[in-house]
Design an enzyme around this catalytic site. Structure first.
Site, PDB file in Angstrom:
ATOM      1  N   LYS B  21      14.348  11.267  -4.142  1.00 29.66           N
ATOM      2  CA  LYS B  21      14.802  12.016  -5.313  1.00 29.66           C
ATOM      3  C   LYS B  21      15.688  13.192  -4.603  1.00 29.66           C
ATOM      4  O   LYS B  21      16.840  13.092  -4.779  1.00 29.66           O
ATOM      5  CB  LYS B  21      13.969  12.365  -6.137  1.00 29.66           C
ATOM      6  N   ARG B  90       9.637  18.920  -9.412  1.00 29.89           N
ATOM      7  CA  ARG B  90       9.433  17.394  -9.419  1.00 29.89           C
ATOM      8  C   ARG B  90       8.946  16.953  -7.834  1.00 29.89           C
ATOM      9  O   ARG B  90       9.605  17.401  -7.045  1.00 29.89           O
ATOM     10  CB  ARG B  90      10.716  16.568  -9.679  1.00 29.89           C
ATOM     11  N   GLY B  99       5.813   7.696 -11.771  1.00 28.91           N
ATOM     12  CA  GLY B  99       4.888   8.060 -12.685  1.00 28.91           C
ATOM     13  C   GLY B  99       3.323   8.384 -12.017  1.00 28.91           C
ATOM     14  O   GLY B  99       2.359   8.896 -12.696  1.00 28.91           O
ATOM     15  N   MET B 101       2.920  11.014  -9.607  1.00 21.62           N
ATOM     16  CA  MET B 101       2.847  12.089  -9.187  1.00 21.62           C
ATOM     17  C   MET B 101       3.201  13.177 -10.357  1.00 21.62           C
ATOM     18  O   MET B 101       3.816  12.686 -10.984  1.00 21.62           O
ATOM     19  CB  MET B 101       3.296  12.419  -7.772  1.00 21.62           C
ATOM     20  N   ARG B 331      19.442   6.193  -7.468  1.00 25.05           N
ATOM     21  CA  ARG B 331      18.440   5.410  -6.413  1.00 25.05           C
ATOM     22  C   ARG B 331      18.874   3.950  -6.432  1.00 25.05           C
ATOM     23  O   ARG B 331      19.593   3.555  -7.362  1.00 25.05           O
ATOM     24  CB  ARG B 331      16.891   5.374  -6.590  1.00 25.05           C
ATOM     25  N   HIS B 447      -7.824 -22.659  -2.853  1.00 25.90           N
ATOM     26  CA  HIS B 447      -7.242 -24.028  -2.278  1.00 25.90           C
ATOM     27  C   HIS B 447      -5.919 -24.775  -3.098  1.00 25.90           C
ATOM     28  O   HIS B 447      -5.034 -24.910  -2.524  1.00 25.90           O
ATOM     29  CB  HIS B 447      -8.334 -25.046  -2.371  1.00 25.90           C
ATOM     30  N   SER B 765       6.274 -28.687  19.338  1.00 23.28           N
ATOM     31  CA  SER B 765       6.630 -28.027  17.804  1.00 23.28           C
ATOM     32  C   SER B 765       5.394 -27.476  17.602  1.00 23.28           C
ATOM     33  O   SER B 765       4.115 -28.164  17.586  1.00 23.28           O
ATOM     34  CB  SER B 765       6.996 -29.253  16.913  1.00 23.28           C
ATOM     35  N   CYS B 833       6.342 -26.463  12.760  1.00 22.29           N
ATOM     36  CA  CYS B 833       6.358 -27.302  11.677  1.00 22.29           C
ATOM     37  C   CYS B 833       5.081 -26.974  10.870  1.00 22.29           C
ATOM     38  O   CYS B 833       4.933 -27.728   9.702  1.00 22.29           O
ATOM     39  CB  CYS B 833       6.501 -28.840  11.912  1.00 22.29           C
ATOM     40  N   TYR B 853      14.017 -24.021  16.156  1.00 21.21           N
ATOM     41  CA  TYR B 853      14.073 -24.239  14.806  1.00 21.21           C
ATOM     42  C   TYR B 853      12.753 -24.110  14.139  1.00 21.21           C
ATOM     43  O   TYR B 853      11.726 -23.967  14.879  1.00 21.21           O
ATOM     44  CB  TYR B 853      14.689 -25.654  14.482  1.00 21.21           C
TER      45      TYR B 853
END
Lengths: 882, 882
Positions: B21, B90, B99, B101, B331, B447, B765, B833, B853
């Protein structure tokens, strides 16, 4: 490049250049022993031959020139009319490969030389027989005439003459045999037998080179891990003849008794014979003690010279030609384990070698063999079967074919031998309870073999003539005995034999020499040797073996011994934390007692206790058993709550079952869920240590160790649990105790994050069993059951990584962790308590990587002390490899 | 040390010093926007307070001095008789914690100031109400008087007056309420409400500091991983009042539409109201479009200034006091995924930001959300239950409660939703066959959740109001619907909702802006993005998503698809190598076809085929099923050979069963035992590639990859098998094909010995799924079933290592292997992979470690392209952490 050296010129070259035989001949020549003159073609020439397929261009001119020096010196001449020179041409690689390669004797014989030799020796049979032998050897080895063709000719003659042995063939027949042999050579090769000795020599040298690559030599080298690239030397030496009558003969000798190690000339002599006759065994040689004093004292003086020069026990060959002693070979003598110990000890005492050298000379594998009970040598023994000698020692007991029964009988203190078709991890309780294990299937790395070795328990495995019928309660030997459960048998894991009844055994006492050598080893080694021990008895034994502490006190037994198991199951079936805690607290008195026994035995030394590692389902009975019990309860109309209790057990089994138990909810993970388990353990440890200190004024140095940690977070959390439990106990006791909290490094991630872990651990101990499994991503059980054999066979693994640490993979993790751990905390105490802690090759690595100690089963402590000293002796030089 | 800055002095300090702020206020002041004057106490002061428990000694004198500058500037004075200054105090930390603090408004009010304000504003009610609010706020926050005590007093008054809302309380009552509140303060604290504004200010600053540590703020920070050590700034600012009549008001605005991203001023305004009134919702604000033109055009110009300065969409708060606009906060504005894409794209096109910044602004998690089918916004939707939104996308199908049934129906092409109490790895076939998964239990890493996400399949898990009764064929919603197997339902994994029937869904088209951004991302990234695909359909989709090749073509389906399974089982039950080989050869035509489809789709691009990885027992039916079948066969008196065949299967199951299947006889280990399996695969691959080349003149670049290698030896052996099989096929085809042989690096040992492996591999890989399991030594299934939840809860793991790569452990192995591999073979092609290939945080690591890659499931390719570009944008700077 010089390829050829006369023996007297070769001093300073080693056996890699000269081969073992050539080296021995050169050394003996240098120290003035009577060696027939000769020359050595170096292995370098052979390597060039192997690389190019061609004998090096300059080789034969060089041989010729060196040989002419020899001719000048001896006054004999190859193919000479007056005093013909005969030669032996022998292979000789850097490492002994007995009988694997080819030699040719009597080289230089031709029709005319044979006649001249007959005259000179005044023995026509001798000369023609020598010629006959050359034609036969040369024909077979150099010219490729099948050996059996010569034998067939000889047999025909012997048959015709009605004699059985070659020596019985009369001299008059010899010329004819030579003639037949030469004709055979001409028939088979289209060429006459060469009458030019130089041509013979070229052929022979070529043949020796070639023989390095014959299949059986290759096979031998593969088996003994000798590099194919070394090549062989060729030794070309003036022949001497031990078969020139009464004043001649051949023999072999050892500078000390190879069986007991006693310092005395030991050997055998055969009069009127060549060296090969001593070996062939057609005539019986006599012990050197019984030969005439003059020769014996000559040999004794030779033996002393050899030992002084080579600084080790020597095995030598000699020939006496017409009263003159000639040395033909010397090498380091093979010996029994007992002899090795005595020789090393006595040579050090004689000042011949240093104590360090004495310690360095023992083979740890030999030493292991010295430590197990053996069949009483005076007992009459008749084995009924033979298998693989998987784990040494001889032991007797009643045959049991079922693991549970073995466990039950073992618990009652009965001595049993577990006999199984093969063992699986489920048999582990049976193996623990048994005196020894016998299986029909499985190799040296099968489950039974590995487990038994780990426990120092005798085992005979892969006994393929056995048919084991566990369901029917007996086993039978193919075409032999039927042995019922309960029958007494004896197995000898040192030899792999199985015997009926109780065969008396003897405990091989550690010889005083051995004890002394181990003391010397202790002075040399820098690596500590601790024991893995989890009972007072094992602790006492560890101390007897000079363990410096307990590096791994497993606590699983403290939960699953029969008197605890019921309580543990109650805990597992608990519905609330309170029930769980109440059940566990009832274990404290039991565990207190366990620790008291161990701590009393180890007073003054460190004891590292590993907190519980097993998953909970290991404490419940098998699913099949529970199902059967439920059925039985229903059938007999049992009380419903009782049935419900067992059904709860079934449900719990379902909940606890895991896909990959090894990678499941065990180790410190269990304590993350149920910290109370570790709290109870810590309370018992602290109470026991304090009580021992009260009683005896001194107690053990307590280390508390967490299993299966994979990162610092688990350690931080559980160290909090441990410290809080200890604090509570201190308050109850009104006194405190120092203790250390450390961790196993047995997951790859723990090793990889060891730097961070070290900030919170007071010590590390590598659990190389689990670490090996995770690093390879194979479970030992499955691997040994399914593909270990194939992997060893295909050489995908040089050896089981569970026996010898895999330095390339697992070792790299160990090294990384040691380095990172010490970077965070210099001086961090680091040990290893996996099975590898008792393996000499692995110990060498652990020394090099800078561990503080290895911890191994009590039985392996002497081996570990020795191996640790040998590792220290090697110092900073990298391990030699062939 | 300076702790306090006036807004106009703070330029150059960042939000870590000023808080979000304070930073916004300082920046707005600097660019000339109308900001009420004020000062910011830096977070540094708060940190010192947190460290010492004391406000820094010099702080209040410093505040006082800065404030007097402010007084001079404004001509108002705190507690001043003439023009009193009122302040807002503030909090404002570096990261937004809405909200969490405390703030205090109207500070400076005292009895006399209130009177003076009443006169000045010509509004007594306004002045006394402001005073009342201060007493209430200050009493509660600074003095600790319970908030409900004030509320109770107010309620009593309203009740007496018969009014419902605060604004209805007449001005005449205000003085009485203020009096009551002040008395409440005196009663509760023993002290009168402070009449010294400086004392008020000290109390307020202290309270703001303190509020950093209140439990709900701590909780919030823990959840959002904001460091506790940052501290908050305090903003002390002159009050402006939006509640001073018709010419006043408060509002919030966005510089662009946060929902669509459209460039237009967007916001709400409430006349005669303070900021908190806009938020509280008691009165309804109006859209900015409908406010008067003058204010709107002022706001539009503010918005443009804000965007030009902050170079991003801003969310701001403003107040109009008597016709004067004041900016109170700005902001970066939150926005939907769609808006984020459009804003980034358009800002780049406007030249406000670079293309790289545009790409960098997208949150990969948002992007993921853009790619899944969603409920048609026009459909009337009535959810029957809500669970966790475990895997995004909306999908409909028939309810199936059993995995086998789901698999069977799926095989018939029916659309099903698998509904289970929870899923286990045994349900995998069902999940594969289903459109989506719904479970009653399990969290975001259960799972079902993990598997479904991995497959890009919608899933709602942990739907705790569900009672699932698989045995009875229905599920019910607690106190609601009963849904039978076969009923149609729709699940929305994006929101976690469950609906009856088929709810229409729409495919969110990739917006042109998004396509364009992804193209930009492709220009930026250096990391390749490949797809995991093992069917022609998946290959085609991968191409659509701009995959550069297939990095992982699994071949398991080619063996266990229904038409192949029988043949595979025959192979497994074979007694001889010949039978085995014959069975396998019958699979070639099937597999040829599979590869043809994939190769045609990917023509011109590389395709890496991983040879079979599954253990053989995976191809046999469950033991229970086989037992049941045998019983059934007996009962109906089946032909004995038929029974024997099934009994053989049972026997085989026993032989093949493993203790730890994941660490068992699978991967390349299987091929070491049965090379024929790989030979058949290689033949099919080669034939397919050659045929595609014949048909189309071009074919794929073939890579053949070995799974589960643990050292170079396996690779050497199997490369020999592969090359020989390829050679045989070339000879049959009369033409050859280039292909590469490489290896997965998915065991720790492979990573540790990557240097040696690289000498024999043409590419690597990383299989990070298996590698993670082995490195931690936990199996994913067991871990997720047994202790994942506990580990996350205890913060032993920051996040599931199966979702985000564990950089400290597994990442270290990856880095070691990359380095060693490239040291042996510079330029070695290395990919990954595992599932992590589609995870943005992991992709960042893979970029940094230098992989070529990542390969991920088709669905995640856009995310991966974006994440790869973002990783490249970060360049060499280490990842920032809070």
């Amino acid at each position: 490049m010089v390829f050829v050296y006369r023996f007297e010129e070769a001093k300073g070259l080693d056996k890699f250049a000269l081969g073992g035989k050539g080296f021995g001949l050169a050394e003996m020549t240098a120290i003035g022993l009577p060696v027939p003159p000769g020359l050595t073609v170096t292995t370098e020439a052979c390597r060039e031959y192997l690389r190019t397929g061609q004998v090096p261009a300059g080789l034969f001119p060089e041989i010729k020139s060196k040989l002419s020096e020899l001719e000048t010196k001896t006054g004999k001449k190859l193919g000479g009319e007056d005093r013909p020179l005969l030669l032996s041409v022998r292979s000789g690689g850097p490492f002994s490969m007995p009988g694997m390669m080819d030699s040719i004797l009597n080289l230089g014989m031709t029709d005319s030389v044979a006649e001249r030799m007959a005259t000179l020796a005044n023995d026509r049979r001798f000369a023609l027989d020598a010629y006959r032998r050359l034609v036969q050897m040369y024909g077979r080895i150099v010219l490729g005439v099948p050996g059996e063709d010569f034998e067939a000719l000889l047999d025909r003659t012997k048959k015709r003459l009605g004699v059985a042995q070659d020596p019985e063939i009369p001299g008059s027949e010899m010329a004819g045999i030579v003639q037949e042999f030469k004709e055979l050579v001409r028939d088979k090769t289209g060429q006459p037998f060469p009458q030019d000795p130089w041509q013979q020599l070229e052929g022979a040298v070529n043949a020796v080179f070639r023989s390095w690559e014959n299949p059986r030599a290759q096979e031998y080298r593969r088996f003994y891990k000798i590099s194919d690239e070394l090549g062989t030397a060729v030794n070309i030496q003036a022949m001497v003849f031990g078969n020139m009558g009464r004043n001649s003969g051949s023999g072999v000798g050892f500078t000390r008794d190879p069986s007991t190690g006693k310092k005395r000339l030991y050997g055998e002599y055969l009069g009127d014979a060549q060296g090969e006759d001593v070996v062939s065994g057609t005539r019986t040689p006599v012990p050197v003690e019984s030969i005439d004093t003059s020769l014996r004292s000559q040999l004794e003086s030779v033996a002393e010279k050899l030992e002084r020069h080579f600084r080790d026990m020597q095995d030598f060959e000699f020939t006496v030609e017409d009263g003159h002693l000639y040395m033909l070979q010397t090498r380091t003598g093979k010996r029994t384990a007992q002899a090795a110990v005595r020789i090393a000890y006595e040579m050090a005492n004689e000042g011949l070698i240093t104590k360090g050298e004495a310690v360095g000379r023992l083979d740890p594998a030999d030493v292991e063999r010295l430590l197990h009970r053996t069949i009483d040598p005076s007992a009459a023994v008749k084995p009924i079967a033979k298998g693989l000698n998987a784990s040494p020692g001889a032991v007797s007991g009643a045959v049991v074919l079922d693991t549970s029964e073995a466990a039950a009988m073992g618990a009652r203190g009965e001595k049993v031998i577990l006999v199984r078709p093969e063992t699986t991890p489920e048999d582990i309780r049976g193996i623990i309870a048994a005196q020894g294990v016998l299986t029909a299937r499985g190799g040296m790395t099968s489950h039974a073999a590995v487990v038994a070795r780990g426990m120092g328990k005798p085992a005979v495995v892969g006994c393929s003539t056995l048919r084991v019928h566990p369901a029917d309660g007996y086993f039978e030997v193919e075409g032999g005995a039927v042995v019922k459960a309960g029958d007494l048998i004896t197995i000898d894991g040192t030899t792999g034999t199985v015997m009926l009844g109780v065969v008396p055994t003897v405990e091989p006492p550690l010889s005083p020499e051995f004890e002394k050598l181990l003391d010397w080893a202790d002075d040399i080694r820098t690596l500590g040797v601790y024991a893995n021990a989890d009972t007072p008895e094992a602790a006492a034994r560890a101390r007897e073996f000079h363990a410096e502490g307990i590096g791994l006190c497993r606590t699983e037994r403290m939960f699953n011994a029969p008197d605890r198991l019921k309580i543990m199951q109650e805990m597992i079936l608990s519905e609330t934390n309170e029930e769980r805690s109440n059940a566990l607290r009832r274990l404290v008195p039991f565990q207190l007692n366990d620790f008291l026994g161990i701590f009393r035995a180890m007073k003054g030394l460190p004891v590292v206790v590993r907190l519980l590692d097993l998953p909970l389902h290991e404490f419940l009975p098998d699913r099949e058993k529970v199902l059967a019990e439920i059925e039985a309860l229903w059938k007999r109309g049992a009380w419903v709550p009782e049935i419900q209790r067992v059904e709860r057990m079934l449900g719990k089994l379902g909940q606890l079952s895991e896909y990959n138990p090894m990678l499941g909810h065990r180790g410190c993970r269990l304590a993350v869920t149920y910290p109370i388990i570790y709290e109870v353990q810590v309370e018992a440890i602290v109470r026991a240590a304090v009580q021992v200190r009260r009683e005896e004024g001194e107690t053990v140095k307590v280390g508390i160790m967490l299993p299966l940690v994979s990162g610092k977070e688990e350690l931080i959390l559980l160290k909090g649990v441990i410290d809080a439990a200890a604090q509570r106990t201190f308050e109850e006791l009104g006194e405190t105790l120092e203790y250390q909290v450390g961790t196993m490094i047995e997951t790859p991630r723990a090793a990889l994050t060891a730097g961070e872990i070290a900030a919170h651990a007071e010590f590390f101990s590598f659990g190389t069993n689990d670490l090996t499994q995770a690093t390879f991503a194979f479970s030992r059980d499955d691997m040994e059951a399914k593909f270990m054999a194939k992997y060893l066979q295909e050489k995908l693994l040089p050896v089981s990584p569970f026996e010898v640490l895999d330095v390339d993979g697992v070792g790299k993790l160990v090294a990384l962790a040691v380095e990172a751990g010490r970077r965070t905390k210099p001086g961090l105490e680091i040990g290893i308590c996996g099975e590898h802690g008792g393996d000499p090759r692995s110990i060498d690595f652990f020394h090099r990587v800078g561990l503080n100690y290895v911890s191994c089963s009590g039985f392996r402590i002497p081996v570990a002390r020795l191996a640790a000293a040998q590792a220290a002796l090697k110092g900073e030089t990298p391990p030699s490899s062939v």
